[in-house]
Design a protein around this motif. Sequence first.
Motif, PDB file in Angstrom:
ATOM      1  N   ARG A  64      25.834  40.159  45.862  1.00 28.31           N
ATOM      2  CA  ARG A  64      26.489  41.464  45.894  1.00 28.31           C
ATOM      3  C   ARG A  64      26.277  42.199  47.230  1.00 28.31           C
ATOM      4  O   ARG A  64      27.171  42.876  47.731  1.00 28.31           O
ATOM      5  N   TYR A  65      25.090  42.073  47.786  1.00 31.58           N
ATOM      6  CA  TYR A  65      24.753  42.814  49.004  1.00 31.58           C
ATOM      7  C   TYR A  65      25.675  42.442  50.169  1.00 31.58           C
ATOM      8  O   TYR A  65      26.288  43.303  50.795  1.00 31.58           O
ATOM      9  N   TRP A  66      25.781  41.148  50.453  1.00 28.02           N
ATOM     10  CA  TRP A  66      26.569  40.718  51.612  1.00 28.02           C
ATOM     11  C   TRP A  66      28.064  40.881  51.366  1.00 28.02           C
ATOM     12  O   TRP A  66      28.845  41.064  52.316  1.00 28.02           O
ATOM     13  N   THR A  67      28.487  40.817  50.115  1.00 25.52           N
ATOM     14  CA  THR A  67      29.902  41.059  49.798  1.00 25.52           C
ATOM     15  C   THR A  67      30.265  42.512  50.112  1.00 25.52           C
ATOM     16  O   THR A  67      31.305  42.792  50.717  1.00 25.52           O
ATOM     17  N   ILE A  68      29.393  43.439  49.701  1.00 26.42           N
ATOM     18  CA  ILE A  68      29.623  44.857  49.999  1.00 26.42           C
ATOM     19  C   ILE A  68      29.668  45.074  51.512  1.00 26.42           C
ATOM     20  O   ILE A  68      30.549  45.768  52.036  1.00 26.42           O
ATOM     21  N   ALA A  69      28.738  44.457  52.229  1.00 23.92           N
ATOM     22  CA  ALA A  69      28.665  44.632  53.684  1.00 23.92           C
ATOM     23  C   ALA A  69      29.944  44.143  54.372  1.00 23.92           C
ATOM     24  O   ALA A  69      30.502  44.839  55.241  1.00 23.92           O
ATOM     25  N   ARG A 118      55.997  55.316  42.460  1.00 21.96           N
ATOM     26  CA  ARG A 118      55.883  53.862  42.264  1.00 21.96           C
ATOM     27  C   ARG A 118      55.011  53.242  43.353  1.00 21.96           C
ATOM     28  O   ARG A 118      54.176  52.374  43.078  1.00 21.96           O
ATOM     29  N   ASN A 119      55.188  53.687  44.610  1.00 17.60           N
ATOM     30  CA  ASN A 119      54.371  53.155  45.705  1.00 17.60           C
ATOM     31  C   ASN A 119      52.897  53.499  45.541  1.00 17.60           C
ATOM     32  O   ASN A 119      52.011  52.685  45.817  1.00 17.60           O
ATOM     33  N   VAL A 120      52.613  54.723  45.072  1.00 15.75           N
ATOM     34  CA  VAL A 120      51.217  55.140  44.876  1.00 15.75           C
ATOM     35  C   VAL A 120      50.561  54.316  43.774  1.00 15.75           C
ATOM     36  O   VAL A 120      49.451  53.799  43.942  1.00 15.75           O
ATOM     37  N   THR A 121      51.238  54.191  42.633  1.00 11.13           N
ATOM     38  CA  THR A 121      50.634  53.459  41.509  1.00 11.13           C
ATOM     39  C   THR A 121      50.514  51.973  41.819  1.00 11.13           C
ATOM     40  O   THR A 121      49.547  51.331  41.393  1.00 11.13           O
ATOM     41  N   THR A 122      51.463  51.428  42.594  1.00  6.15           N
ATOM     42  CA  THR A 122      51.376  50.010  42.977  1.00  6.15           C
ATOM     43  C   THR A 122      50.183  49.780  43.902  1.00  6.15           C
ATOM     44  O   THR A 122      49.431  48.816  43.733  1.00  6.15           O
ATOM     45  N   TRP A 123      49.999  50.676  44.861  1.00 12.41           N
ATOM     46  CA  TRP A 123      48.848  50.560  45.773  1.00 12.41           C
ATOM     47  C   TRP A 123      47.532  50.723  45.016  1.00 12.41           C
ATOM     48  O   TRP A 123      46.596  49.946  45.203  1.00 12.41           O
ATOM     49  N   GLN A 124      47.476  51.738  44.150  1.00 13.90           N
ATOM     50  CA  GLN A 124      46.256  51.946  43.375  1.00 13.90           C
ATOM     51  C   GLN A 124      45.989  50.748  42.461  1.00 13.90           C
ATOM     52  O   GLN A 124      44.837  50.348  42.266  1.00 13.90           O
ATOM     53  N   GLY A 125      47.053  50.186  41.908  1.00 16.45           N
ATOM     54  CA  GLY A 125      46.891  48.993  41.083  1.00 16.45           C
ATOM     55  C   GLY A 125      46.320  47.832  41.879  1.00 16.45           C
ATOM     56  O   GLY A 125      45.445  47.100  41.399  1.00 16.45           O
ATOM     57  N   THR A 126      46.778  47.689  43.127  1.00 18.43           N
ATOM     58  CA  THR A 126      46.262  46.625  43.997  1.00 18.43           C
ATOM     59  C   THR A 126      44.785  46.860  44.311  1.00 18.43           C
ATOM     60  O   THR A 126      43.996  45.907  44.384  1.00 18.43           O
ATOM     61  N   CYS A 127      44.419  48.136  44.500  1.00 22.56           N
ATOM     62  CA  CYS A 127      43.010  48.467  44.773  1.00 22.56           C
ATOM     63  C   CYS A 127      42.090  48.023  43.640  1.00 22.56           C
ATOM     64  O   CYS A 127      40.910  47.743  43.866  1.00 22.56           O
ATOM     65  N   TYR A 128      42.633  47.958  42.433  1.00 28.21           N
ATOM     66  CA  TYR A 128      41.816  47.553  41.290  1.00 28.21           C
ATOM     67  C   TYR A 128      42.059  46.090  40.898  1.00 28.21           C
ATOM     68  O   TYR A 128      41.450  45.591  39.962  1.00 28.21           O
ATOM     69  N   LEU A 129      42.951  45.424  41.640  1.00 31.03           N
ATOM     70  CA  LEU A 129      43.184  43.994  41.419  1.00 31.03           C
ATOM     71  C   LEU A 129      42.340  43.154  42.379  1.00 31.03           C
ATOM     72  O   LEU A 129      41.786  42.119  41.995  1.00 31.03           O
ATOM     73  N   THR A 130      42.212  43.615  43.627  1.00 30.13           N
ATOM     74  CA  THR A 130      41.439  42.869  44.631  1.00 30.13           C
ATOM     75  C   THR A 130      39.958  42.702  44.270  1.00 30.13           C
ATOM     76  O   THR A 130      39.330  41.771  44.794  1.00 30.13           O
ATOM     77  N   PRO A 131      39.361  43.560  43.423  1.00 25.77           N
ATOM     78  CA  PRO A 131      37.966  43.302  43.049  1.00 25.77           C
ATOM     79  C   PRO A 131      37.709  41.930  42.434  1.00 25.77           C
ATOM     80  O   PRO A 131      36.575  41.452  42.461  1.00 25.77           O
ATOM     81  N   LEU A 132      38.739  41.281  41.905  1.00 25.10           N
ATOM     82  CA  LEU A 132      38.548  39.923  41.392  1.00 25.10           C
ATOM     83  C   LEU A 132      38.121  38.984  42.527  1.00 25.10           C
ATOM     84  O   LEU A 132      37.300  38.087  42.326  1.00 25.10           O
ATOM     85  N   ILE A 133      38.687  39.199  43.715  1.00 26.37           N
ATOM     86  CA  ILE A 133      38.325  38.373  44.880  1.00 26.37           C
ATOM     87  C   ILE A 133      36.864  38.616  45.253  1.00 26.37           C
ATOM     88  O   ILE A 133      36.071  37.684  45.414  1.00 26.37           O
ATOM     89  N   GLY A 134      36.516  39.890  45.402  1.00 27.77           N
ATOM     90  CA  GLY A 134      35.146  40.233  45.777  1.00 27.77           C
ATOM     91  C   GLY A 134      34.125  39.798  44.747  1.00 27.77           C
ATOM     92  O   GLY A 134      33.023  39.347  45.094  1.00 27.77           O
ATOM     93  N   ALA A 135      34.487  39.911  43.460  1.00 26.55           N
ATOM     94  CA  ALA A 135      33.551  39.557  42.389  1.00 26.55           C
ATOM     95  C   ALA A 135      33.223  38.071  42.396  1.00 26.55           C
ATOM     96  O   ALA A 135      32.057  37.676  42.244  1.00 26.55           O
ATOM     97  N   ILE A 136      34.234  37.242  42.575  1.00 26.93           N
ATOM     98  CA  ILE A 136      34.012  35.794  42.579  1.00 26.93           C
ATOM     99  C   ILE A 136      33.152  35.393  43.785  1.00 26.93           C
ATOM    100  O   ILE A 136      32.232  34.578  43.663  1.00 26.93           O
ATOM    101  N   LEU A 137      33.434  36.000  44.942  1.00 27.95           N
ATOM    102  CA  LEU A 137      32.619  35.709  46.126  1.00 27.95           C
ATOM    103  C   LEU A 137      31.172  36.145  45.915  1.00 27.95           C
ATOM    104  O   LEU A 137      30.229  35.451  46.306  1.00 27.95           O
ATOM    105  N   ALA A 138      30.978  37.317  45.272  1.00 28.85           N
ATOM    106  CA  ALA A 138      29.623  37.840  45.059  1.00 28.85           C
ATOM    107  C   ALA A 138      28.838  36.987  44.069  1.00 28.85           C
ATOM    108  O   ALA A 138      27.677  36.641  44.319  1.00 28.85           O
TER     109      ALA A 138
END
Length: 618
Positions: free
Chosen positions: A146-151, A120-140
């Motif tokens: 995209r360049y400075w967001t990646i940096a 459960r801890n592994v899948t929850t963490w992995q799920g979070t890893c694929y949820l946070t891209p919404l934050i990065g995508a909106i900023l980019a």
Amino acid sequence: MSSKLTKYLTFIHQHSVSIFNSQSDKTCRTQKLRMGSIDEERLLLEQGRTQNESSQLYTGDGSVDINGKPVLKQNTGNWRACPFILGTECCERLAYYGIATNLVSYLTNKLHEGNVSAARNVTTWQGTCYLTPLIGAILADAYWGRYWTIAAFSTIYFIGMCTLTLSASIPALKPAECVGSACPSATLAQYAVFFFGLYLIALGTGGIKPCVSSFGADQFDDTDPKERVKKGSFFNWFYFSINIGALISSSFLVWIQDNAGWGLGFGIPALFMGAAIASFFSGTPLYRFQRPGGSPVTRMCQVLVASIRKWNLEVPIDSSLLYETQDKNSAIEGSRKIEHSDELKCLDKAAVLSDTEIKSGDYSNPWMLCTVTQVEELKILIRMFPIWATGIIFSAVYAQMSTMFVEQGMMMDTSIGSFTIPPASLSSFDVISVIFWVPIYDKFIVPIARKFTGKERGFSELQRMGIGLFLSILCMSAAALVEINRLQIARELGLVDEDVAVPLSIFWQIPQYFLLGAAEVCTFIGQLEFFYDQSPDAMRSLCSALSLLTTSLGNYLSSFILTMVTYFTTKGGKTGWIPDNLNEGHLDYFFWLLAGLSFFNMLVYVVCAKKYKKKKAS
């Protein structure tokens, strides 16, 4: 008489001369007009040639260099920029999978968690890893590009990797070893440091995952047919580079972690993350950049508000009467215009010109009036939704590779002579499958399929994803059959009540890993292509994040199914399907459940894919 005749002849001569002169003038004027039209034609041809030469020299998709200037095709982008991006992704994925692949083993063996809690801890963490891209995508998409967001997010990622390494290296930050069957639990501080580092990595992935694939695809000009075909090939090799990193992690790094220690096992991925950052910055002079177009969330809200405000207005039958800018480019920075579609006409009200707006000529309030392109952006996201939703079940199946497949492998014979195979390293066969299928698909299957389908890329993105969903059913069925065989041997040898491995070779798991790898090549790469090509130009990072969100929700769904299965199957004091001693359980039932869900999901997908209408950009 003679004088009259003389006057008459003189008159005729003068009149003839005047006629001749007037005709000569007309001829001259005609010749001048013709010469003028020829000059104009020559000027237009020269202008057209100049524009054509300019279009051949510069990209036509609005990309710029790091200083914001138009970029020359011959000096930037294309495959010359891709090695740096592919190298970045390879190293970053090696770092990620260096943590994710064997994380369940660390939680059970070092932090002394139970099977269900660790999974459960592994899948929850992995799920979070694929949820946070919404934050990065909106900023980019909205602000940074995209360049400075990646940096920026790569730096956060690196700090998380270093924190995790310290938590596994410093004695005070890790639990004591087990003494016999007594395993002391981790303290609150030890848990805090470990999970702080783990979730910093999850945040760091949020700026990398949605941007790297899109940034790589940005290196190919959408308006150039030759470069557009190369873009499809880029996605294949992008996923290939991901799996090269994963292969090293699932074999070499897993062995290091199990045999040389977790401090070194986490430290090596941290070094590779540093290499990823260095590789990314090295290619800066060669990159093509897309300008951020403002907040996509704000634009979607504006369409909804404007359509509600104009709910009583009728949408004209002629779509050309809807509001759109007269310029060649869209009003949205970095975006082409999108042609009007006949679906979801209620949203078209946002682009209807009211009498007040026509009289005043004021079209500046986006909360009252939106362009057709802006309305179509929201329509595209709504059309994508059913296709997007069907990816969640597939991601739940994929999540089993790092959880239940590993736990199944722990209860099988992992020895080859005197050598012991770490159960998590079997995931390398999934990676080998991907590495095998990507070049086969790109070099052989695509050209053959192209002859039959007439499509540039052999299969459409939707067809490719559908094939992957079918293969995922076969994968779960293969896992269930292996488990049935394993449990039968356990019963025959009287090992049901003993928490020991069954003498069935772990290599029987290879078919399920190999099928999952083939399914990935079709579904995940198909998703990368689909969500990039079909997304609005100024929403590509966001749509890539939505694609990744299916993986997040799939991991959460896997956790939810595990929780529900455990709850219902342990009622009345029963052992349940997935006890700590898998010899007493029925893990095969769990795999059959996922196979059934996958079959139902595929049927829904086929219906949605047939109804989907593609984007048309001007």
